[in-house]
Design a protein around this motif. Structure first.
Motif, PDB file in Angstrom:
ATOM      1  N   LEU A   1      31.843  30.712  35.190  1.00 38.74           N
ATOM      2  CA  LEU A   1      30.871  30.198  36.159  1.00 38.74           C
ATOM      3  C   LEU A   1      30.810  28.670  36.134  1.00 38.74           C
ATOM      4  O   LEU A   1      30.711  28.042  37.188  1.00 38.74           O
ATOM      5  CB  LEU A   1      29.480  30.790  35.882  1.00 38.74           C
TER       6      LEU A   1
ATOM      7  N   MET B   1      25.626  39.983  42.098  1.00 39.25           N
ATOM      8  CA  MET B   1      25.867  38.627  42.579  1.00 39.25           C
ATOM      9  C   MET B   1      27.162  38.072  41.983  1.00 39.25           C
ATOM     10  O   MET B   1      27.853  37.311  42.629  1.00 39.25           O
ATOM     11  CB  MET B   1      24.685  37.723  42.254  1.00 39.25           C
ATOM     12  N   GLY B   2      27.486  38.485  40.751  1.00 34.90           N
ATOM     13  CA  GLY B   2      28.695  37.997  40.102  1.00 34.90           C
ATOM     14  C   GLY B   2      29.945  38.367  40.867  1.00 34.90           C
ATOM     15  O   GLY B   2      30.887  37.567  40.973  1.00 34.90           O
TER      16      GLY B   2
ATOM     17  N   GLN C   1      22.858  32.152  39.389  1.00 35.37           N
ATOM     18  CA  GLN C   1      23.308  33.020  38.286  1.00 35.37           C
ATOM     19  C   GLN C   1      23.120  32.331  36.934  1.00 35.37           C
ATOM     20  O   GLN C   1      22.773  32.962  35.960  1.00 35.37           O
ATOM     21  CB  GLN C   1      24.783  33.368  38.501  1.00 35.37           C
TER      22      GLN C   1
END
Length: 123
Positions: A78, A1-2, A121
């Motif tokens: 993030l 997902m990152g 996340q």
């Protein structure tokens, strides 16, 4: 997902640099067509000043997003991308309501998807 977050954020950053290019350097005809404004309006000196001013903001946002992708790591990256994408969602929703509905799809939706992925996340 990152990796998806980084790819989407990079695309959004590049998109804002493209928007800057249109607002600052495109012909009056291209600006009128792209932003669905009357050509007579776009040709006005004050309209050009406003478009170029918006271009600086879009270019700055795009550049900061791209730098954030490559400069920061982990939770810091993030968190910064979360804030930048939140800003894009807000601005995209306002633009979609006041300028043209296509801004919802082009600007707000990709940023919203990225924002949600970042939240998943982080949580």
């Amino acid at each position: 997902m990152g990796s998806i977050i980084l790819v989407l954020s990079t695309i959004i950053g590049i998109l804002h640099l493209i928007i800057m290019g249109l607002e600052m350097f495109a012909s009056n005809e291209k600006q009128a067509q792209t932003f669905r404004m009357p050509l007579e309006f776009v040709k006005l000196p004050n309209a050009q000043i406003a478009l170029k001013n918006m271009g600086i903001y879009n270019g700055s946002l795009g550049l900061v997003m791209l730098v954030s992708v490559f400069l920061f790591q982990g939770t810091t990256r993030l968190s910064v991308l979360l804030l930048l994408n939140l800003f894009v969602v807000i601005v995209g929703c306002y633009g979609g309501k006041t300028v043209t509905k296509s801004i919802y799809l082009i600007q707000a939706l990709p940023a919203l998807i990225t924002l949600l992925l970042i939240l998943m996340q982080l949580i």
